[in-house]
Scaffold this motif. Structure first.
Motif, PDB file in Angstrom:
ATOM      1  N   VAL A 141       0.828  -1.200   0.000  1.00  0.00           N
ATOM      2  CA  VAL A 141       0.000   0.000   0.000  1.00  0.00           C
ATOM      3  C   VAL A 141       0.866   1.255   0.000  1.00  0.00           C
ATOM      4  O   VAL A 141       0.499   2.277  -0.594  1.00  0.00           O
ATOM      5  N   ILE A 142       2.023   1.201   0.628  1.00  0.00           N
ATOM      6  CA  ILE A 142       2.933   2.348   0.629  1.00  0.00           C
ATOM      7  C   ILE A 142       3.460   2.599  -0.783  1.00  0.00           C
ATOM      8  O   ILE A 142       3.557   3.749  -1.231  1.00  0.00           O
ATOM      9  N   GLU A 143       3.780   1.514  -1.499  1.00  0.00           N
ATOM     10  CA  GLU A 143       4.255   1.671  -2.866  1.00  0.00           C
ATOM     11  C   GLU A 143       3.158   2.261  -3.757  1.00  0.00           C
ATOM     12  O   GLU A 143       3.426   3.075  -4.632  1.00  0.00           O
ATOM     13  N   GLN A 144       1.909   1.846  -3.529  1.00  0.00           N
ATOM     14  CA  GLN A 144       0.800   2.409  -4.303  1.00  0.00           C
ATOM     15  C   GLN A 144       0.650   3.904  -4.037  1.00  0.00           C
ATOM     16  O   GLN A 144       0.474   4.702  -4.965  1.00  0.00           O
ATOM     17  N   ALA A 145       0.715   4.282  -2.770  1.00  0.00           N
ATOM     18  CA  ALA A 145       0.588   5.694  -2.415  1.00  0.00           C
ATOM     19  C   ALA A 145       1.749   6.490  -2.981  1.00  0.00           C
ATOM     20  O   ALA A 145       1.574   7.607  -3.481  1.00  0.00           O
ATOM     21  N   LYS A 146       2.929   5.918  -2.903  1.00  0.00           N
ATOM     22  CA  LYS A 146       4.113   6.607  -3.430  1.00  0.00           C
ATOM     23  C   LYS A 146       3.972   6.820  -4.932  1.00  0.00           C
ATOM     24  O   LYS A 146       4.278   7.903  -5.451  1.00  0.00           O
ATOM     25  N   GLY A 147       3.464   5.812  -5.634  1.00  0.00           N
ATOM     26  CA  GLY A 147       3.258   5.954  -7.074  1.00  0.00           C
ATOM     27  C   GLY A 147       2.257   7.043  -7.404  1.00  0.00           C
ATOM     28  O   GLY A 147       2.426   7.779  -8.375  1.00  0.00           O
ATOM     29  N   ALA A 148       1.218   7.163  -6.579  1.00  0.00           N
ATOM     30  CA  ALA A 148       0.211   8.198  -6.806  1.00  0.00           C
ATOM     31  C   ALA A 148       0.819   9.584  -6.638  1.00  0.00           C
ATOM     32  O   ALA A 148       0.562  10.488  -7.446  1.00  0.00           O
ATOM     33  N   VAL A 149       1.625   9.758  -5.601  1.00  0.00           N
ATOM     34  CA  VAL A 149       2.266  11.051  -5.363  1.00  0.00           C
ATOM     35  C   VAL A 149       3.233  11.376  -6.497  1.00  0.00           C
ATOM     36  O   VAL A 149       3.313  12.518  -6.972  1.00  0.00           O
ATOM     37  N   MET A 150       3.973  10.369  -6.955  1.00  0.00           N
ATOM     38  CA  MET A 150       4.891  10.575  -8.081  1.00  0.00           C
ATOM     39  C   MET A 150       4.148  11.069  -9.313  1.00  0.00           C
ATOM     40  O   MET A 150       4.574  12.019  -9.982  1.00  0.00           O
ATOM     41  N   ALA A 151       3.020  10.416  -9.610  1.00  0.00           N
ATOM     42  CA  ALA A 151       2.259  10.767 -10.812  1.00  0.00           C
ATOM     43  C   ALA A 151       1.633  12.146 -10.701  1.00  0.00           C
ATOM     44  O   ALA A 151       1.628  12.918 -11.662  1.00  0.00           O
ATOM     45  N   MET A 152       1.088  12.468  -9.532  1.00  0.00           N
ATOM     46  CA  MET A 152       0.392  13.739  -9.359  1.00  0.00           C
ATOM     47  C   MET A 152       1.336  14.930  -9.443  1.00  0.00           C
ATOM     48  O   MET A 152       0.994  15.976  -9.995  1.00  0.00           O
ATOM     49  N   TYR A 153       2.544  14.786  -8.872  1.00  0.00           N
ATOM     50  CA  TYR A 153       3.445  15.932  -8.773  1.00  0.00           C
ATOM     51  C   TYR A 153       4.676  15.835  -9.668  1.00  0.00           C
ATOM     52  O   TYR A 153       5.519  16.723  -9.654  1.00  0.00           O
ATOM     53  N   ALA A 154       4.781  14.750 -10.435  1.00  0.00           N
ATOM     54  CA  ALA A 154       5.904  14.552 -11.354  1.00  0.00           C
ATOM     55  C   ALA A 154       7.239  14.641 -10.627  1.00  0.00           C
ATOM     56  O   ALA A 154       8.138  15.388 -11.012  1.00  0.00           O
ATOM     57  N   ILE A 155       7.356  13.874  -9.544  1.00  0.00           N
ATOM     58  CA  ILE A 155       8.597  13.832  -8.772  1.00  0.00           C
ATOM     59  C   ILE A 155       9.079  12.398  -8.679  1.00  0.00           C
ATOM     60  O   ILE A 155       8.351  11.457  -8.999  1.00  0.00           O
ATOM     61  N   SER A 156      10.330  12.219  -8.230  1.00  0.00           N
ATOM     62  CA  SER A 156      10.923  10.891  -8.179  1.00  0.00           C
ATOM     63  C   SER A 156      10.323  10.060  -7.049  1.00  0.00           C
ATOM     64  O   SER A 156       9.641  10.582  -6.155  1.00  0.00           O
ATOM     65  N   ALA A 157      10.614   8.765  -7.070  1.00  0.00           N
ATOM     66  CA  ALA A 157      10.124   7.863  -6.028  1.00  0.00           C
ATOM     67  C   ALA A 157      10.651   8.265  -4.656  1.00  0.00           C
ATOM     68  O   ALA A 157       9.921   8.241  -3.657  1.00  0.00           O
ATOM     69  N   GLU A 158      11.929   8.649  -4.600  1.00  0.00           N
ATOM     70  CA  GLU A 158      12.513   9.027  -3.318  1.00  0.00           C
ATOM     71  C   GLU A 158      11.856  10.269  -2.732  1.00  0.00           C
ATOM     72  O   GLU A 158      11.562  10.326  -1.537  1.00  0.00           O
ATOM     73  N   LYS A 159      11.593  11.242  -3.584  1.00  0.00           N
ATOM     74  CA  LYS A 159      10.983  12.483  -3.092  1.00  0.00           C
ATOM     75  C   LYS A 159       9.512  12.264  -2.726  1.00  0.00           C
ATOM     76  O   LYS A 159       9.003  12.871  -1.783  1.00  0.00           O
ATOM     77  N   ALA A 160       8.835  11.386  -3.472  1.00  0.00           N
ATOM     78  CA  ALA A 160       7.458  11.048  -3.119  1.00  0.00           C
ATOM     79  C   ALA A 160       7.417  10.376  -1.752  1.00  0.00           C
ATOM     80  O   ALA A 160       6.517  10.640  -0.938  1.00  0.00           O
ATOM     81  N   PHE A 161       8.381   9.529  -1.490  1.00  0.00           N
ATOM     82  CA  PHE A 161       8.456   8.861  -0.189  1.00  0.00           C
ATOM     83  C   PHE A 161       8.732   9.878   0.915  1.00  0.00           C
ATOM     84  O   PHE A 161       8.171   9.801   2.013  1.00  0.00           O
ATOM     85  N   ASP A 162       9.585  10.868   0.628  1.00  0.00           N
ATOM     86  CA  ASP A 162       9.846  11.941   1.593  1.00  0.00           C
ATOM     87  C   ASP A 162       8.549  12.635   1.988  1.00  0.00           C
ATOM     88  O   ASP A 162       8.321  12.939   3.167  1.00  0.00           O
TER      89      ASP A 162
END
Length: 217
Positions: A141-162
């Motif tokens: 579920v964390i990976e899914q949320a991270k992917g959503a943040v990446m897509a919405m804001y066009a940022i990397s996986a690491e920054k989405a996790f931040d």
């Protein structure tokens, strides 16, 4: 037994801000102050100070956005450059939403900054180490949320996790709970705008023709 993330020290490249309509008052967290080159409580935040730190090429755009915040309380998302007190340039993503009181009345705007410059990489190892028990417990579920943040804001996986970890710490919410709520809430969106969906359709159907981005990993 449920393992919780150790809050640890605050992230140095992600922090919050608040605008109170009554009194036209701005506040920012110590992390955002540091991002602009100031110590805690060193300066009084204002629209003028915010604009002073915007890159000259981005200042007019941000001024228009901030005008909407002050005059109408509009939420916004903006990616632009700032210059800190020492003159160093940072690429930042600023996301905000309306702030409401207990009765649901809008009283201002709140949001967060994330430094999406490459210099932000220094915090990643610390973030991952602190949150590892939670990741192991609910990686999917964390990976899914991270992917959503990446897509919405066009940022990397690491920054989405931040971003996710910062919101977890800021709200004292377990990372897996925050991620689960975010993923569940996406269903209510009913998908994205037609234009965005069309672009994604094209990407999905032509992805096999693109260079292999995993080749160097």
């Amino acid at each position: 037994m449920t393992v919780q993330v150790n809050p640890g020290p605050p992230l140095q490249r992600v922090g919050g801000f608040w605008f109170y309509a009554e009194g036209q008052r701005w506040e920012w967290s110590d992390e955002v102050a540091a991002l602009h080159g100031y110590g805690p409580g060193e300066v009084e935040l204002s629209v003028e100070l915010l604009l002073k730190h915007k890159h000259p090429d981005d200042r007019d755009h941000v001024a228009e956005v901030l005008s909407g915040v002050v005059e109408a309380g509009r939420p916004y998302c903006s990616r632009h450059r700032i210059l800190d007190a020492g003159g160093a340039e940072h690429d930042v993503l600023v996301v905000s939403d309306q702030m409401r009181d207990g009765s649901g009345v809008s009283v201002g705007t709140m949001g967060f900054y994330i430094d999406v410059s490459e210099t932000a990489a220094s915090i990643r190892a610390q973030v991952i180490e602190e949150a590892m028990p939670e990741i192991v417990e609910a990686r999917s579920v964390i990976e899914q949320a991270k992917g959503a943040v990446m897509a919405m804001y066009a940022i990397s996986a690491e920054k989405a996790f931040d971003v996710l970890v910062w919101r977890s710490q800021e709200t004292n919410t377990k990372l897996r709970v925050l991620a689960g709520n975010l993923v569940a809430g996406l269903i209510e969106f009913g998908g994205v705008a037609v234009q965005t969906r069309t672009r994604f359709d094209h990407l999905l159907l032509t992805a096999h023709e693109l260079p292999d981005h995993t080749a160097d990993k």
